[in-house]
Design an enzyme around this catalytic site. Structure first.
Site, PDB file in Angstrom:
ATOM      1  N   SER A 132       0.925  -0.943   0.011  1.00  0.00           N
ATOM      2  CA  SER A 132       0.045   0.037   0.032  1.00  0.00           C
ATOM      3  C   SER A 132       0.969   1.182   0.053  1.00  0.00           C
ATOM      4  O   SER A 132       1.686   1.441  -0.917  1.00  0.00           O
ATOM      5  CB  SER A 132      -0.964  -0.020   1.325  1.00  0.00           C
ATOM      6  OG  SER A 132      -1.946   1.000   1.066  1.00  0.00           O
ATOM      7  N   ASP A 151     -10.045  -3.462  -5.253  1.00  0.00           N
ATOM      8  CA  ASP A 151      -9.344  -2.485  -4.312  1.00  0.00           C
ATOM      9  C   ASP A 151      -9.040  -1.459  -5.272  1.00  0.00           C
ATOM     10  O   ASP A 151      -8.960  -1.292  -6.484  1.00  0.00           O
ATOM     11  CB  ASP A 151      -7.830  -3.071  -4.506  1.00  0.00           C
ATOM     12  CG  ASP A 151      -6.840  -2.247  -3.747  1.00  0.00           C
ATOM     13  OD1 ASP A 151      -7.030  -1.200  -3.212  1.00  0.00           O
ATOM     14  OD2 ASP A 151      -5.649  -2.708  -3.641  1.00  0.00           O
ATOM     15  N   HIS A 175      -8.036  -4.826  -1.064  1.00  0.00           N
ATOM     16  CA  HIS A 175      -7.127  -4.181  -0.274  1.00  0.00           C
ATOM     17  C   HIS A 175      -6.967  -4.611   1.189  1.00  0.00           C
ATOM     18  O   HIS A 175      -8.030  -4.861   1.911  1.00  0.00           O
ATOM     19  CB  HIS A 175      -7.306  -2.606  -0.331  1.00  0.00           C
ATOM     20  CG  HIS A 175      -6.206  -1.919   0.216  1.00  0.00           C
ATOM     21  ND1 HIS A 175      -5.121  -1.490  -0.818  1.00  0.00           N
ATOM     22  CD2 HIS A 175      -5.496  -1.343   1.234  1.00  0.00           C
ATOM     23  CE1 HIS A 175      -4.224  -0.873  -0.295  1.00  0.00           C
ATOM     24  NE2 HIS A 175      -4.384  -0.690   0.869  1.00  0.00           N
TER      25      HIS A 175
END
Length: 399
Positions: free
Chosen positions: A189, A343, A373
């Site tokens: 991320s 995501d 995610h």
């Protein structure tokens, strides 16, 4: 039906409605995932309410919650865990206990959390580093960095870059028994953003003679210019990471001024004089056809120059690695990218895969059709273990 029974029924229906999230049929362990999502949503809603009351910044409230998941640096039967500082940046070092006749691989890991949350001490990151060190027989460096909203770009980038440069010193590598020809970088991320950014920066650093062999990016955030990609549209309010929260993370990376967040949501933050940058993030030409699925590319709206002058970071390649030109990308190392179907950041990763391959970089792309995610780091879920196994196997073969 008695009044108490009616109240219980209504309460049960409301709770079920709050927890229930429509999921695709291919999602594994749906009810466990819904429960995790409901808990995270509750925490986010409470933090938002506290912020609306003017009591606490939302990210500071969320930091308090994340701190409850931190664990001390405790060694176990397989791995020695210590904390130290690399150029004044706190890191955790994971070294396998078994003897090695050769120098070990080295992996530099950067945690996620939207540049605002998390640390190397969070339980899931600690376990990931232990497993990676043990199964890969590698020295793992899991780095911290200063967080928004107290600190803004480029502080996070500089902290990670300075810690990485320290690790790549010959004396440090020798201390930990790391092979200078077998060093990789990884992150998830926001950590994937930082991993991609510092890997690019390292190419132009004449003082660093040791180069990275691989980079491994786990659903990375790679650009804030266009937050209306198909993946943002399709996953604006689904599992674990909403579009609004991701835009808030991006905005907080650069400033606490909420006007940037507002402009990003209305696609009016990029000035016309920076219009040339959109060629690097034009999803109509960079996404595989199956991910476009009838979405129509609209030319970007342009805003005033005021925001870009105040907060130039959102146009900086160190914050948005997708803005690097092809010449820079051509020199990047062997790359592994994980993207997840559900995501908002999916298309950032997909576009980077396309651009890297077009630039001649060898890329292994693991697109997870039932992924979302956070799938990599919620270790109570089966999908997390599956992705970690695939990740470690790739590292074994290529690092």
């Amino acid at each position: 039906m008695g009044r108490k029974s009616l109240y219980l029924l209504i309460g049960g229906i409301l709770i079920a409605y709050y927890i229930y999230t429509p999921l695709s049929d291919n999602i594994e362990e749906p009810w466990r995932l819904m429960w995790i999502n409901a808990n995270l949503k509750t925490i986010e809603n409470l933090a938002t309410f506290v912020e609306l009351l003017g009591l606490h910044h939302i990210m500071d409230s969320l930091k308090v919650v994340w701190s409850f998941y931190e664990v001390p640096p405790t060694s176990d039967e397989n791995v020695t865990v210590t904390e130290t500082k690399f150029n004044n940046i706190l890191v955790r070092v994971y070294v396998p206990k078994r003897k090695s006749e050769v120098l070990r691989r080295g992996l530099f890991y950067i945690h996620g959390g939207g540049w605002c949350l998390g640390s190397a001490a969070v339980n899931d990151y600690d376990l990931l580093s232990r497993w990676t060190a043990d199964r890969l027989d590698a020295v793992v460096i899991s780095t911290n960095y200063r967080l928004a909203p107290k600190y803004h770009f480029p502080i996070q980038f500089e902290d990670v870059y300075n810690a990485l440069r320290w690790f790549l010193r010959k004396t440090v590598l020798a201390k930990y028994g790391v092979n200078p020809e077998r060093i990789g970088i990884s992150g998830d991320s926001a950590g994937g953003n930082l991993a991609a950014a510092v890997t690019q920066q390292l190419l132009d650093d004449p003082d660093v003679k040791i180069k990275l062999k691989i980079q491994s990016l786990i659903y990375p955030a790679l650009q804030p210019l266009d937050v209306d990609l198909p993946s943002y549209q399709e996953n604006s309010n689904v599992l674990l990471l909403s579009k609004s929260l991701m835009v808030r993370f991006w905005s907080e990376y650069f400033t606490t001024d909420r006007s940037l967040e507002k402009a990003m949501l209305s696609r009016q933050h990029v000035p016309v004089e920076s219009s040339h940058l959109f060629k690097f993030v034009n999803w109509s030409s960079l996404l595989p056809e199956r991910f476009i699925k009838g979405h129509v590319y609209n030319n970007p709206n342009y805003g005033s120059s005021e925001l870009a002058k105040k907060y130039p970071g959102f146009l900086d390649v160190r914050a948005a690695p997708l803005l690097a030109d092809d010449k820079k990308l051509h020199s990047l190392p062997l790359t592994y990218v994980i993207t997840c179907q559900y995501d908002p950041l999916r298309d950032d990763g997909l576009m980077y895969v396309t651009r890297l391959r077009n630039a001649g970089v060898q890329v292994t792309h693991n697109h997870v059709e039932d992924g979302f995610h956070g799938a990599f780091s919620f270790l109570e879920l089966k999908i997390s273990h599956r992705l970690i196994n695939q990740y470690i196997e790739w590292l074994k073969e290529n690092l």
